[in-house]
Design a protein around this motif. Sequence first.
Motif, PDB file in Angstrom:
ATOM      1  N   LYS A 134       8.954  13.385  -6.296  1.00 35.93           N
ATOM      2  CA  LYS A 134       8.477  12.259  -5.486  1.00 35.93           C
ATOM      3  C   LYS A 134       6.955  12.155  -5.592  1.00 35.93           C
ATOM      4  CE  LYS A 134      12.211  13.047  -2.265  1.00 35.93           C
ATOM      5  NZ  LYS A 134      12.552  13.552  -0.944  1.00 35.93           N
ATOM      6  N   VAL A 169       3.181  10.599  -5.516  1.00 31.26           N
ATOM      7  CA  VAL A 169       2.513   9.663  -4.615  1.00 31.26           C
ATOM      8  C   VAL A 169       2.122   8.427  -5.424  1.00 31.26           C
ATOM      9  CG1 VAL A 169       0.536   9.316  -3.096  1.00 31.26           C
ATOM     10  CG2 VAL A 169       1.665  11.536  -3.193  1.00 31.26           C
ATOM     11  N   THR A 170       2.571   7.282  -4.973  1.00 26.53           N
ATOM     12  CA  THR A 170       2.219   6.031  -5.651  1.00 26.53           C
ATOM     13  C   THR A 170       1.334   5.223  -4.707  1.00 26.53           C
ATOM     14  OG1 THR A 170       4.258   5.043  -4.815  1.00 26.53           O
ATOM     15  CG2 THR A 170       4.315   5.967  -7.034  1.00 26.53           C
ATOM     16  N   SER A 171       0.071   5.209  -5.020  1.00 25.36           N
ATOM     17  CA  SER A 171      -0.884   4.459  -4.208  1.00 25.36           C
ATOM     18  C   SER A 171      -2.082   4.099  -5.077  1.00 25.36           C
ATOM     19  CB  SER A 171      -1.344   5.306  -3.017  1.00 25.36           C
ATOM     20  OG  SER A 171      -2.311   4.620  -2.277  1.00 25.36           O
ATOM     21  N   ILE A 218      -4.378   9.525  -2.410  1.00 25.66           N
ATOM     22  CA  ILE A 218      -3.949  10.432  -3.489  1.00 25.66           C
ATOM     23  C   ILE A 218      -4.582  11.812  -3.315  1.00 25.66           C
ATOM     24  CG2 ILE A 218      -4.060  10.836  -5.981  1.00 25.66           C
ATOM     25  CD1 ILE A 218      -3.850   7.773  -6.323  1.00 25.66           C
ATOM     26  N   SER A 244      -3.014  13.531  -0.177  1.00 27.76           N
ATOM     27  CA  SER A 244      -1.649  14.000  -0.417  1.00 27.76           C
ATOM     28  C   SER A 244      -1.646  15.218  -1.341  1.00 27.76           C
ATOM     29  CB  SER A 244      -0.788  12.879  -0.993  1.00 27.76           C
ATOM     30  OG  SER A 244      -1.242  12.520  -2.269  1.00 27.76           O
ATOM     31  N   ARG A 299      -0.111  18.777  -0.142  1.00 31.55           N
ATOM     32  CA  ARG A 299       0.919  19.423  -0.953  1.00 31.55           C
ATOM     33  C   ARG A 299       0.467  20.811  -1.399  1.00 31.55           C
ATOM     34  NH1 ARG A 299       4.169  15.219  -4.596  1.00 31.55           N
ATOM     35  NH2 ARG A 299       4.570  13.645  -3.015  1.00 31.55           N
TER      36      ARG A 299
END
Length: 117
Positions: A53, A55-57, A63, A66, A70
């Motif tokens: 999964k 991060v799409t931003s 980014i 996140s 993580r």
Amino acid sequence: MSTPSSSPDTKAEAEPLSTQRILRAFTGSLIAGTIAILFAKMLSAIATSFANKPVTSDNITVINLSAAVRTLVLGIVALGTGVFGMAAVGLLLLGAKMAWQRLQGADTLDEASNAQD
């Protein structure tokens, strides 16, 4: 103020190489090893989940944040895995050392350490 009563377990705990202490070391090693294995499986599951999964931003702050979160989550779980793993190995070695000394005939840890000097 009351004083603790002496029970049969008190005498066994006073002896450094008692069977109860040796079994307690092995039991602690088993528990710590089980927790370490569970942490390792959780670490693998978390890492796989994070990898699947992404991060799409478009926002670079999102980014970076996140990625930091993580990394912290994986680091904390990895630290727990290492701590419990080392505790398991240490307790296993301690139990083995106490069992070996008891088989060699040393009644106390002081006798065993004096014999090695």
